[in-house]
Design a protein around this motif. Structure first.
Motif, short mmCIF file in Angstrom:
data_model
loop_
_atom_site.label_atom_id
_atom_site.label_comp_id
_atom_site.label_asym_id
_atom_site.label_seq_id
_atom_site.Cartn_x
_atom_site.Cartn_y
_atom_site.Cartn_z
N ILE A 22 0.72 -1.41 -0.11
CA ILE A 22 -0.12 -0.06 -0.06
C ILE A 22 0.86 1.26 -0.12
CG2 ILE A 22 -1.66 1.39 1.26
CD1 ILE A 22 -2.87 -1.28 -0.01
N GLU A 23 1.97 1.14 0.79
CA GLU A 23 2.78 2.29 0.79
C GLU A 23 3.48 2.66 -0.47
OE1 GLU A 23 5.29 1.65 4.11
OE2 GLU A 23 3.73 1.52 5.54
N MET A 24 3.67 1.68 -1.27
CA MET A 24 4.32 1.90 -2.56
C MET A 24 3.35 2.37 -3.59
SD MET A 24 6.69 -1.96 -2.77
CE MET A 24 7.14 -1.31 -4.50
N GLY A 25 2.30 2.81 -2.95
CA GLY A 25 1.11 3.26 -3.97
C GLY A 25 0.45 2.33 -4.69
N PHE A 26 0.18 1.26 -4.34
CA PHE A 26 -0.40 0.14 -5.02
C PHE A 26 -1.80 0.62 -5.47
CE2 PHE A 26 -3.25 -3.50 -5.18
CZ PHE A 26 -2.77 -4.23 -6.18
N LYS A 27 -2.52 1.32 -4.66
CA LYS A 27 -4.07 1.71 -5.00
C LYS A 27 -3.95 2.61 -6.05
CE LYS A 27 -8.37 3.60 -3.78
NZ LYS A 27 -9.08 4.33 -2.28
N GLU A 28 -3.04 3.73 -6.16
CA GLU A 28 -2.99 4.58 -7.26
C GLU A 28 -2.61 3.87 -8.66
OE1 GLU A 28 -3.06 6.38 -3.18
OE2 GLU A 28 -1.71 4.79 -4.20
N GLY A 29 -1.27 2.99 -8.51
CA GLY A 29 -0.87 2.38 -9.54
C GLY A 29 -1.86 1.50 -10.01
N PHE A 30 -2.35 0.64 -9.35
CA PHE A 30 -3.29 -0.45 -9.78
C PHE A 30 -4.67 0.22 -10.47
CE2 PHE A 30 -5.63 -4.59 -9.68
CZ PHE A 30 -4.62 -5.34 -10.50
N THR A 31 -4.89 1.34 -9.86
CA THR A 31 -6.24 2.10 -10.76
C THR A 31 -5.91 2.71 -12.02
OG1 THR A 31 -6.79 2.83 -8.42
CG2 THR A 31 -7.70 4.01 -10.17
N MET A 32 -4.61 3.07 -12.02
CA MET A 32 -4.15 3.52 -13.35
C MET A 32 -4.01 2.37 -14.30
SD MET A 32 -1.32 6.41 -12.15
CE MET A 32 -0.65 6.66 -13.62
N THR A 33 -3.39 1.40 -13.73
CA THR A 33 -3.44 0.16 -14.61
C THR A 33 -4.47 -0.34 -15.02
OG1 THR A 33 -1.27 -0.36 -13.60
CG2 THR A 33 -2.17 -2.27 -14.51
N LEU A 34 -5.63 -0.55 -14.36
CA LEU A 34 -6.82 -0.86 -14.76
C LEU A 34 -7.51 0.03 -15.78
CD1 LEU A 34 -8.21 -2.53 -11.58
CD2 LEU A 34 -7.29 -3.73 -13.36
N ASN A 35 -7.34 1.25 -15.53
CA ASN A 35 -8.00 2.29 -16.54
C ASN A 35 -7.07 1.96 -17.92
OD1 ASN A 35 -9.48 3.45 -14.59
ND2 ASN A 35 -8.13 5.02 -13.86
N GLU A 36 -5.76 1.63 -17.76
CA GLU A 36 -5.05 1.29 -19.12
C GLU A 36 -5.91 0.15 -19.74
OE1 GLU A 36 -2.50 2.89 -20.82
OE2 GLU A 36 -2.63 4.31 -19.25
N LEU A 37 -6.04 -0.82 -18.83
CA LEU A 37 -6.93 -2.03 -19.74
C LEU A 37 -8.04 -1.74 -20.10
CD1 LEU A 37 -7.26 -4.93 -20.01
CD2 LEU A 37 -7.99 -5.23 -17.75
N ASP A 38 -8.89 -0.74 -19.72
CA ASP A 38 -10.07 -0.41 -20.09
C ASP A 38 -10.02 0.55 -21.34
OD1 ASP A 38 -13.01 -0.25 -19.45
OD2 ASP A 38 -12.82 1.90 -19.22
N THR A 39 -8.88 1.25 -21.49
CA THR A 39 -8.60 1.81 -22.72
C THR A 39 -8.43 0.86 -23.77
OG1 THR A 39 -8.13 3.96 -21.54
CG2 THR A 39 -7.46 3.71 -23.76
N LEU A 40 -7.65 0.06 -23.43
CA LEU A 40 -7.04 -0.95 -24.43
C LEU A 40 -8.19 -1.89 -24.85
CD1 LEU A 40 -4.71 -2.43 -26.02
CD2 LEU A 40 -4.45 -3.80 -23.88
N LEU A 41 -9.05 -2.27 -23.95
CA LEU A 41 -10.29 -3.18 -24.26
C LEU A 41 -11.16 -2.33 -25.46
CD1 LEU A 41 -10.91 -4.83 -20.96
CD2 LEU A 41 -10.18 -5.87 -22.88
N SER A 42 -11.20 -1.15 -25.00
CA SER A 42 -12.15 -0.31 -25.99
C SER A 42 -11.64 -0.34 -27.36
CB SER A 42 -12.39 1.03 -25.60
OG SER A 42 -11.29 1.91 -25.67
N THR A 43 -10.26 -0.54 -27.77
CA THR A 43 -9.70 -0.55 -28.81
C THR A 43 -9.68 -1.71 -29.41
OG1 THR A 43 -7.34 -0.73 -28.21
CG2 THR A 43 -8.17 1.51 -28.60
N LEU A 44 -9.48 -2.84 -28.88
CA LEU A 44 -9.54 -4.40 -29.13
C LEU A 44 -10.92 -4.91 -29.44
CD1 LEU A 44 -6.75 -5.76 -26.61
CD2 LEU A 44 -6.54 -5.10 -28.91
N LYS A 45 -12.09 -4.13 -29.11
CA LYS A 45 -13.31 -5.01 -29.16
C LYS A 45 -13.58 -4.97 -30.61
CE LYS A 45 -16.21 -2.40 -26.74
NZ LYS A 45 -17.40 -1.92 -25.89
N LYS A 46 -14.28 -6.05 -31.15
CA LYS A 46 -14.63 -6.09 -32.51
C LYS A 46 -15.87 -5.66 -32.89
CE LYS A 46 -11.88 -10.30 -32.80
NZ LYS A 46 -11.44 -10.98 -31.74
#
Length: 165
Positions: free
Chosen positions: A141-165
């Motif tokens: 948590i101290e290493m910024g996991f919440k903030e970093g993983f939130t950003m990471t999941l948002n990256e996935l959300d963006t990527l999925l929108s480009t990969l959808k058929k």
């Protein structure tokens, strides 16, 4: 992109567990592929401007992913994910541990349990991350996991929108 998708992040200090529920506007097959295919995983498994670099990945029970989070300056932070259970397109479990460049693990790691469900074209990923010690969870948590993983999941959300058929 649907901005009304569920995102819940809870830290339970009594059980040393982090619980994350995240919806994605994509079908189950595509979301599963994004979590289990190293070529796709490396496109989103790091908060920008960091990048993910998989050295190898064997998505089988007992198999491992050995990867680095790479800073813009080229600094590498290595981790190992060892898959302990896989139920295709439904659930997988893994041990996640920090490591050095030679794959020597910094134990204890954390136990991840990921469950995937789809309803009406929206896929929910439920992630439970259990840490053997409070110290390990606090460090995460101290290493910024919440903030970093939130950003990471948002990256996935963006990527999925480009990969959808």
């Amino acid at each position: 992109m649907n901005s009304n998708l569920l995102f819940d992040f809870t830290v339970n200090k009594e059980t040393n567990t982090v619980i994350i529920n995240r919806e994605f506007d994509a079908d189950l097959e595509l979301v599963w592929e994004a979590w289990t295919n190293p070529e796709i995983l490396d496109q989103w498994w790091a908060p920008k401007p960091w990048m993910s670099k998989t050295k190898y990945m064997n998505f089988t029970v007992g198999g491992r992913r050995f990867y680095a989070m790479v800073s813009p300056e080229g600094q590498e932070h290595w981790s190992v994910q060892e898959y302990t259970s896989i139920s295709p397109k439904t659930n997988f479990k893994m041990l996640n541990a920090f490591a050095d460049k030679d794959e020597n693990r910094d134990l204890p790691g954390s136990q991840w349990d990921l469950t995937f469900n789809e309803k009406d074209g929206t896929t929910t990923v439920h992630i439970s991350i259990y840490n053997e010690s409070r110290e390990r969870m606090d460090k995460m948590i101290e290493m910024g996991f919440k903030e970093g993983f939130t950003m990471t999941l948002n990256e996935l959300d963006t990527l999925l929108s480009t990969l959808k058929k």
